[in-house]
Motif scaffolding. Structure first.
Motif, PDB file in Angstrom:
ATOM      1  N   GLU A   1      23.570  11.737   3.431  1.00 23.07           N
ATOM      2  CA  GLU A   1      24.176  10.453   3.080  1.00 23.07           C
ATOM      3  C   GLU A   1      23.225   9.511   2.351  1.00 23.07           C
ATOM      4  N   GLY A   2      21.967   9.889   2.259  1.00 19.03           N
ATOM      5  CA  GLY A   2      20.997   9.023   1.602  1.00 19.03           C
ATOM      6  C   GLY A   2      20.684   7.769   2.402  1.00 19.03           C
ATOM      7  N   ILE A   3      20.629   7.913   3.716  1.00 18.67           N
ATOM      8  CA  ILE A   3      20.361   6.781   4.614  1.00 18.67           C
ATOM      9  C   ILE A   3      18.907   6.841   5.077  1.00 18.67           C
ATOM     10  N   ARG A   4      18.211   5.724   4.995  1.00 19.51           N
ATOM     11  CA  ARG A   4      16.841   5.673   5.497  1.00 19.51           C
ATOM     12  C   ARG A   4      16.841   5.950   6.997  1.00 19.51           C
ATOM     13  N   HIS A   5      16.002   6.900   7.405  1.00 17.48           N
ATOM     14  CA  HIS A   5      16.044   7.386   8.778  1.00 17.48           C
ATOM     15  C   HIS A   5      14.656   7.327   9.398  1.00 17.48           C
ATOM     16  N   PHE A   6      14.576   6.723  10.555  1.00 18.44           N
ATOM     17  CA  PHE A   6      13.316   6.615  11.285  1.00 18.44           C
ATOM     18  C   PHE A   6      13.455   7.343  12.624  1.00 18.44           C
ATOM     19  N   ILE A   7      12.465   8.153  12.947  1.00 18.38           N
ATOM     20  CA  ILE A   7      12.453   8.863  14.225  1.00 18.38           C
ATOM     21  C   ILE A   7      11.342   8.266  15.080  1.00 18.38           C
ATOM     22  N   VAL A   8      11.721   7.806  16.257  1.00 20.93           N
ATOM     23  CA  VAL A   8      10.763   7.158  17.138  1.00 20.93           C
ATOM     24  C   VAL A   8      10.605   7.986  18.407  1.00 20.93           C
ATOM     25  N   ASP A   9       9.367   8.208  18.815  1.00 23.67           N
ATOM     26  CA  ASP A   9       9.116   8.908  20.074  1.00 23.67           C
ATOM     27  C   ASP A   9       9.397   7.940  21.216  1.00 23.67           C
ATOM     28  N   SER A  10      10.339   8.333  22.048  1.00 28.90           N
ATOM     29  CA  SER A  10      10.741   7.475  23.165  1.00 28.90           C
ATOM     30  C   SER A  10      10.860   8.353  24.400  1.00 28.90           C
ATOM     31  N   GLU A  11       9.703   8.671  24.986  1.00 27.31           N
ATOM     32  CA  GLU A  11       9.670   9.618  26.091  1.00 27.31           C
ATOM     33  C   GLU A  11       9.987   8.910  27.412  1.00 27.31           C
ATOM     34  N   GLU A  12      11.183   9.129  27.888  1.00 29.34           N
ATOM     35  CA  GLU A  12      11.649   8.444  29.091  1.00 29.34           C
ATOM     36  C   GLU A  12      10.762   8.706  30.306  1.00 29.34           C
ATOM     37  N   LEU A  13      10.232   9.922  30.404  1.00 32.82           N
ATOM     38  CA  LEU A  13       9.438  10.270  31.582  1.00 32.82           C
ATOM     39  C   LEU A  13       8.132   9.486  31.653  1.00 32.82           C
ATOM     40  N   ASP A  14       7.760   8.829  30.551  1.00 31.73           N
ATOM     41  CA  ASP A  14       6.576   7.981  30.562  1.00 31.73           C
ATOM     42  C   ASP A  14       6.885   6.569  31.055  1.00 31.73           C
ATOM     43  N   ILE A  15       8.172   6.255  31.214  1.00 30.27           N
ATOM     44  CA  ILE A  15       8.569   4.935  31.714  1.00 30.27           C
ATOM     45  C   ILE A  15       8.399   4.905  33.230  1.00 30.27           C
ATOM     46  N   GLU A  16       7.729   3.907  33.729  1.00 35.19           N
ATOM     47  CA  GLU A  16       7.479   3.799  35.169  1.00 35.19           C
ATOM     48  C   GLU A  16       8.797   3.794  35.952  1.00 35.19           C
ATOM     49  N   GLY A  17       8.907   4.708  36.907  1.00 35.12           N
ATOM     50  CA  GLY A  17      10.076   4.772  37.779  1.00 35.12           C
ATOM     51  C   GLY A  17      11.201   5.660  37.274  1.00 35.12           C
ATOM     52  N   PHE A  18      11.156   6.046  36.005  1.00 29.19           N
ATOM     53  CA  PHE A  18      12.278   6.807  35.437  1.00 29.19           C
ATOM     54  C   PHE A  18      12.431   8.173  36.078  1.00 29.19           C
ATOM     55  N   GLU A  19      11.329   8.879  36.287  1.00 29.83           N
ATOM     56  CA  GLU A  19      11.419  10.259  36.771  1.00 29.83           C
ATOM     57  C   GLU A  19      12.030  10.371  38.163  1.00 29.83           C
ATOM     58  N   SER A  20      12.010   9.280  38.931  1.00 26.87           N
ATOM     59  CA  SER A  20      12.638   9.307  40.258  1.00 26.87           C
ATOM     60  C   SER A  20      14.149   9.158  40.173  1.00 26.87           C
ATOM     61  N   ASN A  21      14.658   8.969  38.949  1.00 31.88           N
ATOM     62  CA  ASN A  21      16.104   8.924  38.679  1.00 31.88           C
ATOM     63  C   ASN A  21      16.840   7.869  39.504  1.00 31.88           C
ATOM     64  N   PRO A  22      16.432   6.611  39.363  1.00 32.68           N
ATOM     65  CA  PRO A  22      17.135   5.545  40.092  1.00 32.68           C
ATOM     66  C   PRO A  22      18.505   5.282  39.481  1.00 32.68           C
ATOM     67  N   LYS A  23      19.303   4.494  40.164  1.00 30.26           N
ATOM     68  CA  LYS A  23      20.656   4.199  39.684  1.00 30.26           C
ATOM     69  C   LYS A  23      20.646   3.429  38.366  1.00 30.26           C
ATOM     70  N   ASN A  24      19.558   2.735  38.090  1.00 31.58           N
ATOM     71  CA  ASN A  24      19.477   1.996  36.833  1.00 31.58           C
ATOM     72  C   ASN A  24      18.663   2.761  35.782  1.00 31.58           C
ATOM     73  N   ARG A  25      18.607   4.084  35.918  1.00 34.91           N
ATOM     74  CA  ARG A  25      17.846   4.936  34.997  1.00 34.91           C
ATOM     75  C   ARG A  25      18.184   4.634  33.529  1.00 34.91           C
ATOM     76  N   CYS A  26      19.459   4.543  33.236  1.00 31.27           N
ATOM     77  CA  CYS A  26      19.895   4.325  31.862  1.00 31.27           C
ATOM     78  C   CYS A  26      19.425   2.964  31.336  1.00 31.27           C
ATOM     79  N   TYR A  27      19.365   1.984  32.223  1.00 33.63           N
ATOM     80  CA  TYR A  27      18.870   0.660  31.829  1.00 33.63           C
ATOM     81  C   TYR A  27      17.408   0.746  31.392  1.00 33.63           C
ATOM     82  N   LEU A  28      16.583   1.439  32.191  1.00 29.68           N
ATOM     83  CA  LEU A  28      15.169   1.568  31.870  1.00 29.68           C
ATOM     84  C   LEU A  28      14.974   2.232  30.516  1.00 29.68           C
ATOM     85  N   CYS A  29      15.746   3.277  30.273  1.00 31.09           N
ATOM     86  CA  CYS A  29      15.637   4.025  29.029  1.00 31.09           C
ATOM     87  C   CYS A  29      16.070   3.184  27.830  1.00 31.09           C
TER      88      CYS A  29
END
Length: 271
Positions: free
Chosen positions: A70-98
């Motif tokens: 489509e000729g759209i400028r595209h940026f890829i960003v590394d966003s490793e969820e497991l590096d977010i504090e508390g994410f790997e324990s899979n809390p109920k607000n996991r999606c919020y943290l991500c």
């Protein structure tokens, strides 16, 4: 509103923004949003895709291919969820943290590129499910154009078909972390198990697939109309699942449904 009226509301809303960064996953909703935004705003639109272990490689490749086409400028960003504090324990607000972490990174890219607004692809149907990520959307003033235009998933598929988008009948997708029971530790190893297991079923021609993970148990969800086919072809995937590390393999007789892991949440949490 009628469908074409919703489309006009969407296009006018996007036009008012002037410039836009779209969080792009190559799914049904974000592809339609990105395509529409590009039609309206041209080179004042950029796409940003997150690369992480919970995002299958096939989806990343589709995102790259679409933007190139489509000729759209595209940026890829590394966003490793497991590096977010508390994410790997899979809390109920996991999606919020991500989502909070991801949109902060998108905001930096948007600022560098002189883009005024950021948008994500949730639709009107998402209002009825437990979506803690939408809290982050609200807190960071991220726009939700599809919800603003009151577009449902069915609406988006219909309009996508009119636009000749290949994603019009693509299966719904959510990040692989959504396959875990809340409170169960998320690891790269188990994310890989789920990814490979789902890919095997997709390669076999099953349209809508989830492999939910409960410890070392795989709970397979397919469309109810494909349950008999899953049983009939079980020998084509069960040995592979065991090789991946699953001790037991179960079929969910309810079939695929969006957000089935949310059934484990207390009613007061979901409301």
């Amino acid at each position: 509103m009628k469908l074409q009226e919703k489309r006009e509301v969407l296009r006018n809303y996007i036009k008012e923004m002037g410039s836009l960064a779209v969080a792009f996953s190559s799914g049904v909703d974000s592809t339609f949003l990105l395509k529409t935004a590009h039609e309206v705003l041209g080179d004042q639109v950029i796409a940003v895709t997150a690369r992480s272990c919970s995002f299958p490689e096939r989806e990343l490749k589709e995102a790259i291919a679409f933007c190139e086409q489509e000729g759209i400028r595209h940026f890829i960003v590394d966003s490793e969820e497991l590096d977010i504090e508390g994410f790997e324990s899979n809390p109920k607000n996991r999606c919020y943290l991500c989502k909070h972490e991801l949109f902060e990174k998108i905001a930096l890219i948007a600022k560098e590129q002189g883009i005024k607004e950021i948008a994500e692809g949730s639709n009107l149907d998402d209002n009825g499910d437990y979506r803690p990520g939408l809290i982050a959307v609200a807190e960071l003033n991220i726009k939700s154009p599809l919800r603003h235009a009151e577009l449902t998933k069915e609406d988006i598929r219909e309009l996508s078909k009119e636009m000749d988008l290949k994603t019009w009948d693509k299966q719904s997708f959510a990040c692989l972390s959504s396959r875990f029971v809340y409170g169960e530790t998320i690891s790269r190893e188990k994310l890989s198990m789920v990814d490979k297991a789902e890919q095997r079923l997709l390669d076999m021609g099953f349209y809508q697939v989830r492999v939910r993970i409960h410890g070392t148990i795989a709970r397979i969800e397919v469309l109810p109309s494909q349950l008999e086919r899953l049983v009939a072809r079980r020998e084509e995937f069960t040995e592979y699942f065991h090789e991946l590390g699953f001790s037991y393999i179960a079929m969910d007789l309810d079939g695929y449904r969006m957000g089935s892991m949310n059934a484990t949440l207390e009613e007061t949490t979901v409301s």
